[in-house]
Design an enzyme around this catalytic site. Sequence first.
Site, mmCIF file in Angstrom:
data_model
loop_
_atom_site.group_PDB
_atom_site.id
_atom_site.type_symbol
_atom_site.label_atom_id
_atom_site.label_comp_id
_atom_site.label_asym_id
_atom_site.label_seq_id
_atom_site.Cartn_x
_atom_site.Cartn_y
_atom_site.Cartn_z
ATOM 1 N N LEU A 34 0.817 -1.214 0.000
ATOM 2 C CA LEU A 34 0.000 0.000 0.000
ATOM 3 C C LEU A 34 0.856 1.270 0.000
ATOM 4 C CD1 LEU A 34 -2.863 -0.872 2.539
ATOM 5 C CD2 LEU A 34 -2.697 -1.404 0.102
ATOM 6 N N HIS A 35 0.329 2.292 -0.635
ATOM 7 C CA HIS A 35 0.972 3.608 -0.658
ATOM 8 C C HIS A 35 -0.119 4.658 -0.564
ATOM 9 C CE1 HIS A 35 -0.333 3.673 -4.800
ATOM 10 N NE2 HIS A 35 0.360 2.580 -5.058
ATOM 11 N N HIS A 38 -3.379 4.133 -2.488
ATOM 12 C CA HIS A 38 -4.377 3.238 -1.858
ATOM 13 C C HIS A 38 -5.025 3.923 -0.662
ATOM 14 C CE1 HIS A 38 -1.428 0.198 -3.545
ATOM 15 N NE2 HIS A 38 -2.563 -0.213 -4.076
ATOM 16 N N SER A 186 2.542 4.254 -7.603
ATOM 17 C CA SER A 186 2.307 2.872 -8.006
ATOM 18 C C SER A 186 3.188 1.969 -7.153
ATOM 19 C CB SER A 186 2.681 2.693 -9.483
ATOM 20 O OG SER A 186 2.829 1.322 -9.784
#
Length: 284
Positions: A34-35, A38, A186
């Site tokens: 996750l980043h 998200h 991404s």
Amino acid sequence: MVKLITAIADLRQTLAGARAAGKSIGFVPTMGCLHEGHQSLIRQASLENDLAVVSIFVNPLQFGPEEDYATYPRDLDRDCQLAVAAGAGIVFAPAAAEMYPQAALAYAAVELLGDGLCGKSRPGHFRGVCTVVSKLLHIVQPERAYFGEKDAQQLAIIRRLVLDLNMPVLIVAVPIQREPDGLAMSSRNRYLAADERKRAVVLYRALQEAQRVFAAGERESRMLKERMAAMITAVPGAAIDYIEIAEPQTLQPLENIQDTALLALAVRFGKTRLIDNCLLTEGK
Ligand code: PAF
């Protein structure tokens, strides 16, 4: 505290309880790693629903044989922390054997929309996405499901899947989150070497240049695509997979732009394939 659930039956039972208590459910499907991109989906899901459910599942069905399924980054503890920080109430992280206990004979697919753009170099990818998203939507049964606009083709395909198969869920599109230099966030950005990371900003710059030329009156797709291709091929190590201008819902290529078009591209740096897109809209 986030509730971590790995079994489909447990998740169904927990969500039945939440539904019986009158809670609305917002769902964010992810493959983990996750980043901030998200997290923006999770934040919106938790704002718009009583309970935000996040799935973390690296779906084998959507990876080609030469792709990065085995090496796709997996860090469940870190993902859970980031999901909670963004407002998730439940993280559903099934094993592959839980989702696919036997070789599947049934699939979900949307015809035509997956043929072009990313579908050309990733045959079978969107059938894998549609299948896992259908399974997850059947399991979670959310009021709303959240998808990032960065994966514009995926978003258009999921919208059509849900429409054509009468799935009772509202698909919510969430804008692209970008790094300070403009690179779209991404999970695969972490594969880039330091020099590739700097050069990768060319995707965003090429989109901006096309938007500028479009705003100045250019309506011929070929001209816009050539301008972008010249910028990208001038960057060492950048290899264009595609640059396409398409109708945003049907994804059919457009030779000339009438009012709104999707401008999408995929560029490789070594083994890393990056995608990005924007809309070209009359009057913007
Ligand atoms: O966009 C993704 O991360 C995946 O394609 C999705 C929607 C979670 C399905 O595996």
